[in-house]
Design a protein around this motif. Structure first.
Motif, short mmCIF file in Angstrom:
data_model
loop_
_atom_site.label_atom_id
_atom_site.label_comp_id
_atom_site.label_asym_id
_atom_site.label_seq_id
_atom_site.Cartn_x
_atom_site.Cartn_y
_atom_site.Cartn_z
N SER A 151 0.83 -1.20 0.00
CA SER A 151 0.00 0.00 0.00
C SER A 151 0.87 1.26 0.00
N GLN A 152 2.08 1.14 0.52
CA GLN A 152 2.99 2.28 0.48
C GLN A 152 3.40 2.61 -0.96
N VAL A 170 10.41 6.35 -0.86
CA VAL A 170 9.39 5.73 0.01
C VAL A 170 9.82 4.34 0.51
N PRO A 173 14.03 3.89 2.28
CA PRO A 173 14.24 4.40 3.64
C PRO A 173 13.55 3.55 4.70
N GLN A 174 12.35 3.06 4.39
CA GLN A 174 11.65 2.22 5.36
C GLN A 174 12.31 0.85 5.46
N ARG A 177 15.56 0.93 7.54
CA ARG A 177 15.31 0.98 8.96
C ARG A 177 15.07 -0.43 9.50
N SER A 255 4.10 1.49 16.79
CA SER A 255 4.38 2.27 15.59
C SER A 255 4.40 1.35 14.38
N LEU A 256 4.08 1.92 13.24
CA LEU A 256 4.07 1.12 12.02
C LEU A 256 5.46 1.00 11.43
N LEU A 257 6.41 1.72 12.01
CA LEU A 257 7.75 1.76 11.41
C LEU A 257 8.43 0.41 11.49
N ARG B 47 -9.13 1.61 -8.44
CA ARG B 47 -7.71 1.33 -8.73
C ARG B 47 -7.45 1.31 -10.23
N PHE B 85 -6.77 6.44 0.29
CA PHE B 85 -7.01 5.02 0.54
C PHE B 85 -7.71 4.80 1.88
N ASN B 89 -2.42 5.21 4.31
CA ASN B 89 -1.16 5.05 3.58
C ASN B 89 -0.28 6.28 3.60
N LEU B 90 -0.24 6.97 4.71
CA LEU B 90 0.77 8.03 4.84
C LEU B 90 2.14 7.36 4.91
N PHE B 91 3.18 8.12 4.55
CA PHE B 91 4.53 7.56 4.61
C PHE B 91 5.05 7.73 6.04
N PRO B 92 5.24 6.61 6.77
CA PRO B 92 5.52 6.71 8.20
C PRO B 92 6.88 7.32 8.53
N HIS B 93 7.80 7.29 7.55
CA HIS B 93 9.14 7.80 7.85
C HIS B 93 9.27 9.28 7.50
N LEU B 94 8.20 9.87 7.00
CA LEU B 94 8.23 11.30 6.66
C LEU B 94 7.29 12.06 7.58
N LEU B 102 5.78 16.16 -0.67
CA LEU B 102 6.58 15.23 -1.49
C LEU B 102 6.23 15.32 -2.98
N ASP B 137 2.49 8.51 12.91
CA ASP B 137 2.03 7.62 13.98
C ASP B 137 1.68 8.37 15.26
#
Lengths: 257, 247
Positions: A151-152, A170, A173-174, A177, A255-257, B47, B85, B89-94, B102, B137
């Protein structure tokens, strides 16, 4: 309590070893302080060679490993040849013992007699190590890439990012980690495996020790070299532990990380 | 000319045929609500429309251009659409701010300062200006979904596609997200939304379309489709929804 039981165990073990019948001989041939002091400068100088291989090799492994992982995760029929090539490479070099790769690369390439092929054991040894370790690290990276939820990717592509941008901004980087603890573990393994380039005749810490053992028939230099490698590995091992613990805490905090 | 037009969309995953030739036209400034049970093909249709899936047959037209033509660069088409969505689906590392800036910077090549200013403005409008530097998060589900909507709007899309944007939310957080969608619709954004919120569809949508088994069985003004449906399948579906207490 933990400290007390550890100390007790150490004391018992110490007495058991030092009271064994062969101990005086072993002490003289493996733990001679004078031989240790004498061999230390050469071995330390040799360790610098290992460190160079470690730094150069480590960086190359990251690049080649990541590249291979990127090839293996390409989708679509058009990329099949590259994907297959990367898979064959990984299978081959993950399966082959490092020492055999060292022999093949270290003695095989110079034997070709080709112009421009380097013959330095330093270069060839590093190349062999990079070949083997990149295959491992590629799999670590691949696992990391695949751990990022599809989904990312969908979100990134829906914003108009290209496949390449999606990977760079996207996914990677994830993924990085996630795989940092595993990468650090491989780094600890690499730290000692750089000692294997001695089989090609590079005068590194192990080879220096070997030369001195050959001259004096005292094995203390091996112990010295071994301890130096351990000293080198301990900080990285602790770092790996710390990073792993931090990653676990992150996960447990929901956390989802 | 419609902003978005779907013609005879067919899509199967292996043996499983999900869409069996769906036609749908969405005019500018209009809101279309896609309703139907789970597995009816709503998400897959969205989609396909956003080119996240390739259609097996049929065409997607964006501003009259057939964007399913293989010669069309799909990346360039996706830039002109916004997708939100179900699971945010946000980017968790940003950070929240970087999530929003972005695409404007990396895809549309706009100067960072300008993109940041606009993103801060958008976040301010949804009351999340103080969360700009937080990571996703740290936000509630409702806040995350509102950021996701803002992220999609930041590229100034021609059409906004919303895929059950409240389905993953706790009930008390649904309202704030629907309020934002209502506001965006009120500003004239063209929207296609798959939704289970029949009350919301009735209030906001210009057209309600009922999907069943990959076929668009009927579509029309919400009063007609939700109030006096022609098709027995639609009536059955709405009866079930009413039983579940969602209308």
């Amino acid at each position: 309590m933990a400290l007390a039981s550890t100390l007790l165990f150490a004391v018992v073990a110490w007495f058991a070893v030092t009271n064994s019948p062969g101990w005086p001989r072993v002490q003289a041939t493996f733990f001679s302080p004078s031989a240790a002091l004498e061999s230390l400068p050469d071995i330390a100088r040799g360790l610098l060679v290992n460190l160079q291989v470690l730094v150069v090799g480590g960086l190359l492994v990251l690049v080649v490993g990541l590249g291979t992982a990127a090839l293996r995760t390409l989708r679509g029929p058009a990329w099949a040849p590259l994907r297959i090539l990367a898979t064959v490479y990984v299978d081959l070099f993950r399966g082959m013992p490092l020492i055999i790769v060292l022999y093949l690369v270290g003695f095989g390439f110079p034997a070709l007699g080709l112009q421009g092929v380097p013959t330095s054991p330093f270069v060839l040894g590093t190349a062999a190590i990079v070949l083997v370790y990149s295959a491992y690290v590629a799999e670590v990276f691949r696992a990391g890439i695949e751990s990022v939820h599809p989904s990312q990717r969908a979100a990134a592509r829906s914003l108009g990012l290209t496949h390449r941008q999606t990977m760079r901004i996207v996914v990677l980087p994830q993924a990085l980690r996630t795989v940092t603890p595993a990468l650090l573990n491989d780094f600890v393994a690499l730290q000692k495996d750089v000692g294997l380039i001695s089989v090609l005749g590079a005068v590194d810490a192990v080879r220096s020790a070997q030369i001195q053992v050959g001259q004096t028939f005292n094995f203390t230099p091996y112990v010295v070299a071994g301890l130096l490698f351990v000293l080198l590995a301990v900080p990285s091992a602790r770092l790996a532990d710390a990073v792993t613990a931090r990653a676990r805490r992150r996960q447990q905090s929901g956390s989802l990380l | 000319m419609s902003v978005l037009e779907l013609r005879g969309i067919m899509k199967a995953f292996g043996e499983n045929v999900v869409l069996r030739g769906v036609d749908l036209a969405v005019d500018e400034h209009r809101v279309v609500a896609l309703i139907g049970g789970s597995g009816s093909g709503k998400s897959t249709l969205l989609r396909c429309a956003s080119l996240l899936e390739t259609v097996d047959d049929g065409q997607v037209l964006l501003d009259g251009e057939d964007v399913t033509d293989p010669r069309v660069d799909a990346d360039r088409v996706r830039r002109r659409m916004g997708v939100v969505f179900q699971a945010y689906n946000l980017f968790p590392h940003l950070s929240v701010l970087d999530n929003v800036t972005l695409a404007p910077t990396a895809v549309h090549g706009r100067p960072r300062a300008e993109a940041v200013e606009e993103a801060r403005g958008l976040l301010g409008r949804i009351g999340l200006a103080d969360k700009a530097l937080e990571y996703p998060d740290r936000l509630s589900g409702g806040q995350q979904q509102r950021v996701a909507i803002v992220r999609a709007l930041a590229v100034r899309p021609r059409v906004l596609l919303l895929d059950e944007v409240t389905s993953a939310l706790d009930p008390e957080l649904v309202g704030e997200v629907l309020a934002l969608v209502r506001e965006v619709a009120g500003q004239g954004m063209t929207i296609v939304m798959a939704t289970h919120e029949m009350g919301f569809a009735r209030q906001v949508a210009d057209t309600v379309a009922f999907l069943d088994g990959g076929v668009l069985l009927e579509s029309g003004p919400p009063g007609q489709v939700l109030g006096d449906p022609e098709h027995p399948r639609t009536r059955q579906f709405l009866a079930r929804v009413i039983d579940a207490g969602r209308l």
